[in-house]
Scaffold this active site. Structure first.
Site, short mmCIF file in Angstrom:
data_model
loop_
_atom_site.label_atom_id
_atom_site.label_comp_id
_atom_site.label_asym_id
_atom_site.label_seq_id
_atom_site.Cartn_x
_atom_site.Cartn_y
_atom_site.Cartn_z
NE ARG A 97 6.89 -11.05 -2.96
CZ ARG A 97 7.49 -12.06 -2.30
NH1 ARG A 97 8.45 -11.82 -1.45
NH2 ARG A 97 7.11 -13.30 -2.51
CE1 TYR A 124 1.31 13.54 2.36
CE2 TYR A 124 1.44 11.36 3.35
CZ TYR A 124 0.97 12.20 2.36
OH TYR A 124 0.18 11.69 1.36
CG ASP A 182 9.11 13.02 4.20
OD1 ASP A 182 9.56 13.33 3.09
OD2 ASP A 182 7.92 12.72 4.41
CE LYS A 242 3.24 13.47 -3.03
NZ LYS A 242 3.45 13.50 -1.59
C1 LIG Z 1 3.25 12.61 -0.55
C2 LIG Z 1 4.10 12.59 0.66
C3 LIG Z 1 4.29 11.40 1.39
C4 LIG Z 1 3.59 10.11 1.02
O1 LIG Z 1 3.96 9.63 -0.24
P1 LIG Z 1 2.96 8.69 -1.12
O2 LIG Z 1 3.78 8.38 -2.33
O3 LIG Z 1 1.73 9.47 -1.38
O4 LIG Z 1 2.69 7.47 -0.30
C5 LIG Z 1 5.11 11.46 2.49
N1 LIG Z 1 5.73 12.60 2.87
C6 LIG Z 1 5.58 13.75 2.19
C7 LIG Z 1 6.27 14.98 2.66
C8 LIG Z 1 4.76 13.80 1.07
O5 LIG Z 1 4.60 14.96 0.41
#
Ligand SMILES: *Cc1c(COP(=O)(O)O)cnc(C)c1O
Length: 372
Positions: A47, A99, A171, A196
């Protein structure tokens, strides 16, 4: 080293034990001590740190031009770690169109713990300045935004945040380090949902933070990563690490296809508006042109007539898959207002597309027949 080379090689060395070129997946949760109780490779317990996660983190940091990277079990776990590094009474300025998970986390989970937040239009610098208080410690940026692809000027927001004594976190999930370099533009931390584009194949959930400096903030986040325990499995680390190797070439395909799809939609009589910063007519184009090398694989558009005709388009697609998420090889389409629920700010006719790596003519023909 250029990003294509980094993507292929960063965090990869042939395994010293076997010569394996593809890195082994170390499932071990614990690591043996020597007779004098020392830990010969520095690993104690999976961990807190482990070889497979360390290899991924070694790839993520140079990819964003950062000093250090931390991998998490999801984008939201990475986001939560950033907010958990703040103290009760602190204040966060976040985009009104962040988001939806980010906004919900601040409102539903962190507000009761005493972390205050204000939500503003990040494209309006005066609104950002008005929202800052003496307790503001963090300004959260997400650009291009979801689902309207609004473009925030990272350099200017970072400047305003720093002048107020706050950190700027970006982000960078949608743009990826290939198209946009938030740390070079002034941000202190980059957050990724590696679920993503970095993972890139719709088969792994993950998140990451990349910090410009390996200082106090990194130490605090490393401790939250280990103690909060929102860490990715070894297999998940391996999948994201593998995905990164082809990221530059996949992004080229996503951008090529999205640019053509956006132009096709912009000329379509049943399409009221296209949201894509690569179009000269887009309100975010001039800032995007300055801070992005290309405009990404996400395209949103509004169908004339609102929700009913938009839902009709979604029901008729054959090549696009009706699903949420983004960044995989397959094109996805989604009616965002239905997903976001009754308090959504998203226009009822808006459809969000993750443009995949199929032949672009098949994508355009599919949208054309679905819009007919
Ligand atoms: C999908 C996404 C998140 C969250 O990510 P997860 O892996 O689903 O927790 C945060 N910001 C953006 C822009 C996203 O597309």
């Amino acid at each position: 080293m250029r990003i294509e080379t980094l993507a292929v090689h960063a965090g990869h060395v042939p395994d010293p034990a076997t010569g394996a070129v593809s890195p082994p997946i170390y499932l071990s949760t614990t690591f043996a001590r020597e007779e004098d109780l020392s830990l010969p490779h520095g690993f104690l317990y999976a961990r807190s740190d482990n070889p497979t996660r360390r290899a991924l983190e070694a790839a993520l940091a140079p990819l964003e031009g950062g000093a250090v990277a931390l991998a998490f079990a999801s984008g939201m776990a990475a986001t939560a770690a950033v907010f958990q590094s703040l103290a009760p009474g602190d204040h966060v300025v976040a985009p009104a169109d962040a988001y939806h998970g980010t906004g919900k986390l601040l409102k539903e989970v962190l507000a009761p713990w005493g972390l205050a937040s204000s939500f503003v239009d990040m494209t309006d610098l005066a609104a950002v300045e008005r929202a800052l208080t003496s307790r503001t410690r963090l300004v959260w940026v997400e650009t291009p935004s979801n689902p309207a692809l609004a473009v925030t000027d990272i350099a200017r927001v970072a400047e305003v945040a720093h002048a107020a004594g706050a950190r700027c976190v970006c982000d960078n999930t949608w743009a990826t380090p290939l198209l946009q370099r938030p740390l070079a533009l002034g941000a202190d931390i980059v957050m990724h949902a590696t679920t993503k584009y970095l993972g890139g194949h719709s088969d792994v959930t993950g998140g990451a933070l990349v910090l410009k400096e390996d200082g106090e903030a990194a130490a605090r986040l490393r401790s939250i990563q280990a103690l909060g325990g929102g860490v990715p499995s070894a297999f998940d680390c391996w999948l994201v690490h593998r995905g990164i190797r082809t990221l530059p070439h996949r992004m080229r395909g996503h951008c090529d296809n999205a640019e053509s799809v956006a132009r096709f939609l912009a000329d379509h009589p049943k399409v009221q508006m296209v949201h894509y910063p690569g179009l000269e007519s887009d309100p975010g184009h001039s800032v995007a042109k300055r801070q992005m090398s290309r405009y990404g694989g996400m395209v949103s558009f509004q169908v004339d007539g609102g929700a009913a005709p938009a839902l009709g388009v979604v029901s008729r697609v054959r090549v696009f898959t009706r699903a949420t998420s983004l960044g995989g090889p397959e094109s996805l389409i989604e009616h965002r207002a239905s997903v976001e629920g009754p308090d959504t700010r998203t226009p009822p006719g808006l459809l969000r597309c993750s443009i995949g790596l199929e032949h672009v003519d098949d994508l355009i023909e599919d949208l054309d027949q679905a819009l007919a």
